[in-house]
Design an enzyme around this catalytic site. Structure first.
Site, PDB file in Angstrom:
ATOM      1  N   ASP A 466      65.070  25.556  47.794  1.00  0.00           N
ATOM      2  CA  ASP A 466      63.614  25.682  47.848  1.00  0.00           C
ATOM      3  C   ASP A 466      63.082  24.545  48.705  1.00  0.00           C
ATOM      4  O   ASP A 466      63.155  23.370  48.313  1.00  0.00           O
ATOM      5  CB  ASP A 466      63.058  25.611  46.413  1.00  0.00           C
ATOM      6  CG  ASP A 466      61.555  25.856  46.351  1.00  0.00           C
ATOM      7  OD1 ASP A 466      60.873  25.724  47.386  1.00  0.00           O
ATOM      8  OD2 ASP A 466      61.066  26.168  45.242  1.00  0.00           O
ATOM      9  N   HIS A 467      62.527  24.885  49.855  1.00  0.00           N
ATOM     10  CA  HIS A 467      62.104  23.860  50.808  1.00  0.00           C
ATOM     11  C   HIS A 467      60.860  23.098  50.350  1.00  0.00           C
ATOM     12  O   HIS A 467      60.487  22.091  50.970  1.00  0.00           O
ATOM     13  CB  HIS A 467      61.844  24.490  52.177  1.00  0.00           C
ATOM     14  CG  HIS A 467      62.210  23.598  53.327  1.00  0.00           C
ATOM     15  ND1 HIS A 467      62.646  22.312  53.177  1.00  0.00           N
ATOM     16  CD2 HIS A 467      62.186  23.816  54.667  1.00  0.00           C
ATOM     17  CE1 HIS A 467      62.892  21.764  54.360  1.00  0.00           C
ATOM     18  NE2 HIS A 467      62.609  22.664  55.291  1.00  0.00           N
ATOM     19  N   ARG A 468      60.225  23.554  49.280  1.00  0.00           N
ATOM     20  CA  ARG A 468      59.115  22.770  48.719  1.00  0.00           C
ATOM     21  C   ARG A 468      59.642  21.507  48.042  1.00  0.00           C
ATOM     22  O   ARG A 468      58.925  20.506  47.941  1.00  0.00           O
ATOM     23  CB  ARG A 468      58.342  23.604  47.690  1.00  0.00           C
ATOM     24  CG  ARG A 468      57.614  24.802  48.251  1.00  0.00           C
ATOM     25  CD  ARG A 468      57.021  25.648  47.144  1.00  0.00           C
ATOM     26  NE  ARG A 468      58.045  26.186  46.230  1.00  0.00           N
ATOM     27  CZ  ARG A 468      57.789  26.970  45.186  1.00  0.00           C
ATOM     28  NH1 ARG A 468      56.526  27.302  44.915  1.00  0.00           N
ATOM     29  NH2 ARG A 468      58.766  27.423  44.423  1.00  0.00           N
ATOM     30  N   VAL A 470      63.421  20.574  48.268  1.00  0.00           N
ATOM     31  CA  VAL A 470      64.608  20.064  48.963  1.00  0.00           C
ATOM     32  C   VAL A 470      64.395  20.164  50.465  1.00  0.00           C
ATOM     33  O   VAL A 470      64.174  21.257  50.995  1.00  0.00           O
ATOM     34  CB  VAL A 470      65.864  20.865  48.558  1.00  0.00           C
ATOM     35  CG1 VAL A 470      67.102  20.309  49.235  1.00  0.00           C
ATOM     36  CG2 VAL A 470      66.027  20.874  47.035  1.00  0.00           C
TER      37      VAL A 470
END
Length: 496
Positions: A466-468, A470
């Site tokens: 999850d780029h939010r 990581v």
């Protein structure tokens, strides 16, 4: 005579509804305490609901295939208990039948200690005659030793020398959880003949399976008619291969329509839950996936040496064990990978939660679809314990014997697509987790080793996150750590 109605309980899962799979009784049947009445499918598992009291079934409130809300009336039983309330709350499905006068077993109008349930009732309790301690009472358990005054009379256990050993259970309750009862019924085992090895004599899955193996070993194995039957020949149940499962076959609960010329598969229970979770995952979390090819020649050699150790006798040692251990070590080194995004849309705020423990999820293709059971606090286990936990978890999932508790609380997941012969894939996050690792097939491939082109054992890994939470740097660090430990297993020991 009075009629007592009880409602669909929340089953301890925090779910809002369940689908009726099939009724095990019909209107007009006489039912006894703890007799299985109905199978319901939640978003997590198929659960068998037993009767909290005895009587005659006079009404069924939900047909097979229907979806019922938690707290909705499930069925009505006519009992001989005069003066009992006509409407039994949802918690009644978890309560013992008629309690002695003055006891703490709650009804719709009685107050009890403990929290409320979805149906408006409360979890009943029983007093410890010796210490005054209150102990929750569940169907299939009853009070602990010394609390027999709250236990309703039940039928005596029939003698059953074929199942179990030790003293009989005459005059006592059969103590077993609903999933264990379902397993026993599926295997044709009479629980009244088994001596439980769990707390207070509770019968476990292992007890049921041991009874089946004991019986199977006593059954002569079939032989061709032209040969004499060998008295010593026996059937070893553990050696019998499981029935093959057709991948992609039309499910058994589908119905064919001549109007559309197609099979119609109901989207309920687990199918509905997984579909909703996957849609929520890809629409809510911005996925990023990174890939890495790894030389696992040393790990495969270590696997052979480990499998030969006495401590691992009888345990299947797979490459997944070493991947799981590597991911646990990487999560310890980089705690933010083991996190989740929690958003309160109504309040307009969000936060990142980083659990102190790693509950390692393992994606498994079960009979009812993909499930992701998890090993709680997997980081506390040594390699032997982790191997046992993996084998038990995947075996239970493939046999559709998971308890709902196995499917809650995961913090990071591994999906092993390599067992299907796939090199690698782009895994979808299991919400609300922040990361999932895909393990591809392990095979010999050309590789440059020590400056020379040679054939090595290679695997491809894919980490979605999850780029939010990581960023690319953290994702790359975790993936590189896992790859490094699989390339050189001594790093796992050094970093643990």
């Amino acid at each position: 005579m009075s009629q007592r109605q009880f409602r669909l309980p929340d089953l301890g899962e925090g779910l809002t509804d369940a689908d009726v799979v099939r009724w095990l009784v019909q209107v007009g049947d006489s039912v006894t305490v703890n007799q299985p009445l109905v199978e319901v499918e939640t978003a997590k598992a198929v659960v068998e609901i037993p009767s909290p009291f005895a009587g005659v079934l006079v009404e069924i409130h939900g047909e097979a295939g229907s979806t019922m809300a938690v707290g909705a009336p499930l069925l009505t039983i006519q009992t001989a208990d005069a003066g009992q309330p006509a409407d039994e709350p949802a918690a009644a499905a978890l309560a013992p039948p008629a309690a002695a006068p003055g006891s703490d077993c709650g009804t719709a109008g009685g107050g009890t200690a403990g929290g409320g349930t979805a149906g408006g009732g409360r979890l009943p309790v029983s007093r410890d005659a010796g210490a005054g301690e209150r102990v929750p009472v569940l169907v299939g358990y009853g009070p602990r030793q010394g609390q027999q005054r709250h236990r309703s009379p039940r039928r005596q256990a029939a003698p059953g020398p074929a199942h179990g050993s030790g003293p009989g259970r005459a005059g006592g309750a059969v103590l077993a959880k609903p999933p264990v009862r379902k397993l026993a019924r599926d295997l044709g085992v009479d629980l009244t003949g088994i001596t439980g090895t769990g707390p207070d004599g509770t019968i476990s899955r292992d007890d049921v399976q041991a009874a089946v193996r004991t019986t199977a070993r006593a059954v002569p194995a079939p032989v061709p008619a032209a040969q004499p039957t060998a008295p010593s020949a026996t059937v070893a149940l553990d050696a019998m291969p499981p029935a093959p499962r057709r991948i992609g076959a039309v499910p058994a609960d589908a119905a064919f329509s001549t109007t559309t010329g197609a099979w119609h598969v109901p989207v309920t229970g687990l199918r509905r839950s997984m579909a909703q979770a996957m849609v929520a995952s890809v629409t809510a979390a911005p996925h990023v996936t990174e890939f890495l090819s790894v030389d696992v020649t040393a790990t495969m050699a270590t696997r052979e040496r480990v499998a030969a150790l006495p401590e691992f006798a009888g345990i299947k040692v797979t490459p997944l064990l070493f991947v799981a251990k590597a991911l646990l070590v990487a999560a310890h080194r980089h705690p933010m990978i083991n996190s989740r995004w929690i958003e309160d849309a109504g309040a307009g705020r969000a936060e990142i939660q980083v659990p102190d423990l790693v509950n390692l999820g393992i994606a498994v293709a079960g009979p009812r679809g993909l499930v992701v059971p998890n090993i709680p606090d997997a980081g506390r286990l040594d390699l032997v314990g982790l191997a046992r936990a993996l084998a038990g978890l995947t075996g239970s999932a493939r046999a559709d014997r998971l308890d709902p508790a196995n499917l809650r609380g995961g913090t990071i997941t591994i999906t092993n697509v390599g067992v299907l012969g796939v090199d690698v894939g782009t895994p979808i996050l299991n919400p609300p987790e922040a990361a999932i690792l895909a393990l591809g097939s392990i095979r010999p491939m050309p590789w440059v080793h020590d400056g020379q082109l040679t054939v090595r054992t290679v695997v491809q890994l894919a980490l979605s996150f999850d780029h939010r939470i990581v960023d690319g740097e953290l994702g790359a660090a975790v993936l590189a750590d896992v790859g490094a430990m699989l390339t050189d297993p001594t790093l796992t020991l050094a970093w643990s």
